[in-house]
Design a protein around this motif. Structure first.
Motif, short mmCIF file in Angstrom:
data_model
loop_
_atom_site.label_atom_id
_atom_site.label_comp_id
_atom_site.label_asym_id
_atom_site.label_seq_id
_atom_site.Cartn_x
_atom_site.Cartn_y
_atom_site.Cartn_z
N MET A 248 0.83 -1.20 0.00
CA MET A 248 0.00 0.00 0.00
C MET A 248 0.87 1.26 0.00
O MET A 248 0.59 2.20 -0.75
CB MET A 248 -0.94 0.00 1.21
CG MET A 248 -1.98 -1.10 1.19
SD MET A 248 -3.04 -1.10 -0.30
CE MET A 248 -3.86 0.48 -0.14
N ARG A 249 1.89 1.29 0.80
CA ARG A 249 2.77 2.46 0.87
C ARG A 249 3.37 2.79 -0.49
O ARG A 249 3.45 3.95 -0.90
CB ARG A 249 3.88 2.17 1.88
CG ARG A 249 4.92 3.27 2.05
CD ARG A 249 6.20 2.90 1.34
NE ARG A 249 7.31 3.78 1.70
CZ ARG A 249 8.45 3.84 1.05
NH1 ARG A 249 8.65 3.08 -0.01
NH2 ARG A 249 9.40 4.67 1.43
N ASN A 250 3.75 1.75 -1.24
CA ASN A 250 4.42 1.98 -2.52
C ASN A 250 3.48 2.38 -3.65
O ASN A 250 3.94 2.69 -4.75
CB ASN A 250 5.22 0.74 -2.92
CG ASN A 250 6.45 0.56 -2.05
OD1 ASN A 250 6.85 1.46 -1.32
ND2 ASN A 250 7.06 -0.61 -2.12
N ARG A 251 2.18 2.42 -3.36
CA ARG A 251 1.26 3.00 -4.34
C ARG A 251 1.66 4.45 -4.63
O ARG A 251 1.50 4.94 -5.74
CB ARG A 251 -0.18 2.95 -3.83
CG ARG A 251 -0.77 1.56 -3.73
CD ARG A 251 -0.94 0.90 -5.07
NE ARG A 251 -1.94 1.58 -5.90
CZ ARG A 251 -2.12 1.34 -7.19
NH1 ARG A 251 -1.36 0.46 -7.81
NH2 ARG A 251 -3.06 1.97 -7.88
N GLY A 252 2.20 5.13 -3.63
CA GLY A 252 2.66 6.50 -3.83
C GLY A 252 3.79 6.57 -4.83
O GLY A 252 3.84 7.46 -5.69
N ARG A 266 -5.87 10.27 -11.99
CA ARG A 266 -6.22 10.24 -10.57
C ARG A 266 -7.39 9.30 -10.29
O ARG A 266 -7.37 8.53 -9.32
CB ARG A 266 -6.53 11.66 -10.07
CG ARG A 266 -6.83 11.72 -8.57
CD ARG A 266 -6.91 13.15 -8.09
NE ARG A 266 -5.63 13.81 -8.16
CZ ARG A 266 -4.68 13.71 -7.23
NH1 ARG A 266 -4.88 12.93 -6.17
NH2 ARG A 266 -3.54 14.35 -7.37
N VAL A 267 -8.42 9.35 -11.12
CA VAL A 267 -9.60 8.51 -10.89
C VAL A 267 -9.24 7.03 -11.07
O VAL A 267 -9.55 6.18 -10.23
CB VAL A 267 -10.74 8.90 -11.83
CG1 VAL A 267 -11.91 7.92 -11.70
CG2 VAL A 267 -11.21 10.33 -11.53
N GLY A 268 -8.58 6.73 -12.17
CA GLY A 268 -8.20 5.35 -12.43
C GLY A 268 -7.24 4.82 -11.37
O GLY A 268 -7.38 3.68 -10.91
N PHE A 269 -6.30 5.67 -10.97
CA PHE A 269 -5.33 5.23 -9.96
C PHE A 269 -6.03 4.98 -8.63
O PHE A 269 -5.69 4.03 -7.91
CB PHE A 269 -4.22 6.26 -9.79
CG PHE A 269 -3.10 5.78 -8.91
CD1 PHE A 269 -2.12 4.94 -9.43
CD2 PHE A 269 -3.03 6.15 -7.59
CE1 PHE A 269 -1.09 4.47 -8.62
CE2 PHE A 269 -2.00 5.69 -6.77
CZ PHE A 269 -1.03 4.84 -7.29
N GLY A 270 -6.99 5.82 -8.28
CA GLY A 270 -7.75 5.60 -7.05
C GLY A 270 -8.47 4.27 -7.07
O GLY A 270 -8.51 3.53 -6.07
N LEU A 271 -9.03 3.91 -8.24
CA LEU A 271 -9.68 2.62 -8.38
C LEU A 271 -8.67 1.49 -8.25
O LEU A 271 -8.94 0.47 -7.61
CB LEU A 271 -10.40 2.55 -9.74
CG LEU A 271 -11.11 1.24 -10.07
CD1 LEU A 271 -12.16 0.89 -9.01
CD2 LEU A 271 -11.77 1.33 -11.45
N GLY A 272 -7.49 1.69 -8.85
CA GLY A 272 -6.44 0.67 -8.75
C GLY A 272 -5.97 0.48 -7.31
O GLY A 272 -5.66 -0.64 -6.89
N ALA A 274 -7.89 0.96 -4.67
CA ALA A 274 -8.97 0.21 -4.03
C ALA A 274 -8.88 -1.28 -4.37
O ALA A 274 -9.09 -2.14 -3.51
CB ALA A 274 -10.32 0.79 -4.45
N LEU A 275 -8.54 -1.59 -5.63
CA LEU A 275 -8.38 -2.99 -6.03
C LEU A 275 -7.20 -3.64 -5.29
O LEU A 275 -7.27 -4.81 -4.91
CB LEU A 275 -8.15 -3.08 -7.53
CG LEU A 275 -9.36 -2.83 -8.43
CD1 LEU A 275 -8.93 -2.76 -9.90
CD2 LEU A 275 -10.40 -3.93 -8.25
#
Length: 323
Positions: A248-252, A266-272, A274-275
């Motif tokens: 999770m941390r490395n999502r940044g 931003r929208v797609g990445f937010g969904l990713g 969440a996945l």
């Protein structure tokens, strides 16, 4: 003078406090035919008997009819798999490596692996071979990185149904083979990842410059048995709290790399994201039969927000060619 495409083949191993696994791996390396030209062992500040094992192996490999150099690259602190492979690749290049076969310490090599890679080494600079799991069955690994989601999606079916090579856009440091040209094109693996996502993003960056090919040759055995569940389109293995935090941390960091290449949504990445969290929760419940550890996911996500907000982030720089 230019090298033949199959010269200066080095194995780069990252290890931390798993001397038993490393012993078996190095025994399998000794049985490789043809043999590598050199071995880089990146010791992530191990506190077990790894130092003694490496010293013994150095003597054994030096005494072979065709001596093999074993470099013990000991780090002062544990910098994780990402930091270990970054240091190992850098050291391999300094030793003159043309090819670098990257692997963790909990695998063993198939005896004819280097020869099996040969035909693809003549064509490609980034190659991932197949692996057997600890039970000797084919280990499922076939996916592509979706830049809208910033998330790897599994490829359905048999990737080798019609061909013995499959073009992907991700890497896997458990057996990825890299030519020095591919490394210099994108720079060293990014040690800031510490664990997870590092090889995915590294392979993706390489794929923007040249093919990354998954080939139908079994080259490694996974030595460490893992609990897992079969979801048909992919498998989920057990994990650890440290891995949960970093996934999770490395999502940044993933977001920052997408930004650097003009691919961040931003929208797609937010969904990713969440996945990613949903996958890890499913792993906890389905594989490990608990929700303990979910706090590590939340802590990692909070840290990812800080990384994502940074405006001074820079990717790893390409390296100058020595040609």
């Amino acid at each position: 003078m230019s090298l033949d495409r199959r010269e200066r083949f080095f194995i780069v191993i990252t290890t931390f406090n798993r001397v038993d696994y490393l012993t078996d791996l190095l025994a399998s390396v000794a049985a490789l035919t043809p043999a590598p030209d050199g071995i880089i062992i990146v010791n992530n500040a191990s506190t077990d008997s790894t130092d003694s094992l490496v010293a013994t192996v150095q003597g054994q490999f030096a005494a072979l009819p065709r001596p093999i150099s074993v470099v013990h690259h000991r780090l002062a602190e544990n910098v994780g798999g990402a930091g270990g492979f970054s240091a190992g690749v850098e050291r391999a290049l300094a030793e003159g490596a043309q090819w670098m076969w990257l692997m963790d310490d909990d695998v063993t090599c198939v005896p004819g692996a280097i020869g099996a890679f040969g035909p693809w080494m003549d064509k490609y600079d980034a190659i991932v071979g197949r692996r057997y799991d600890a039970a000797g069955k084919p280990f499922y690994w076939q996916n592509n990185f979706n830049t809208f989601l910033g998330f790897p999606l599994p490829v359905r079916g048999d990737a080798f149904e019609k061909s013995n090579e499959f073009a992907t856009n991700v890497g896997c440091f458990e057996g990825m083979l890299l030519h020095s040209d591919a490394v210099r094109g994108v720079g060293l693996p990014d040690p800031r990842f510490f664990l997870t996502w590092d090889d995915t993003i590294y392979g993706w960056q390489i794929s923007l410059q040249r093919p990354v090919m998954y080939v139908n040759e079994f080259v490694l055995h996974k030595a460490r048995a893992q609990r897992s569940i079969d979801l048909r389109i992919r498998h989920l293995n057990d994990s650890s709290d440290l891995s949960r935090y970093y996934v999770m941390r490395n999502r940044g960091l993933v977001a920052q790399y997408l930004r650097a290449h003009g691919k961040f949504n931003r929208v797609g990445f937010g969904l990713g994201t969440a996945l990613t969290a949903a996958k890890e929760l499913l792993r906890l419940v389905g594989v490990e039969k608990t929700l303990r550890g979910s706090g590590w996911l939340l802590a990692g996500w909070r840290e990812s927000r800080r990384i994502l907000a940074a405006t001074d982030f820079e990717t790893m720089p390409p390296m100058e060619s020595n040609v």
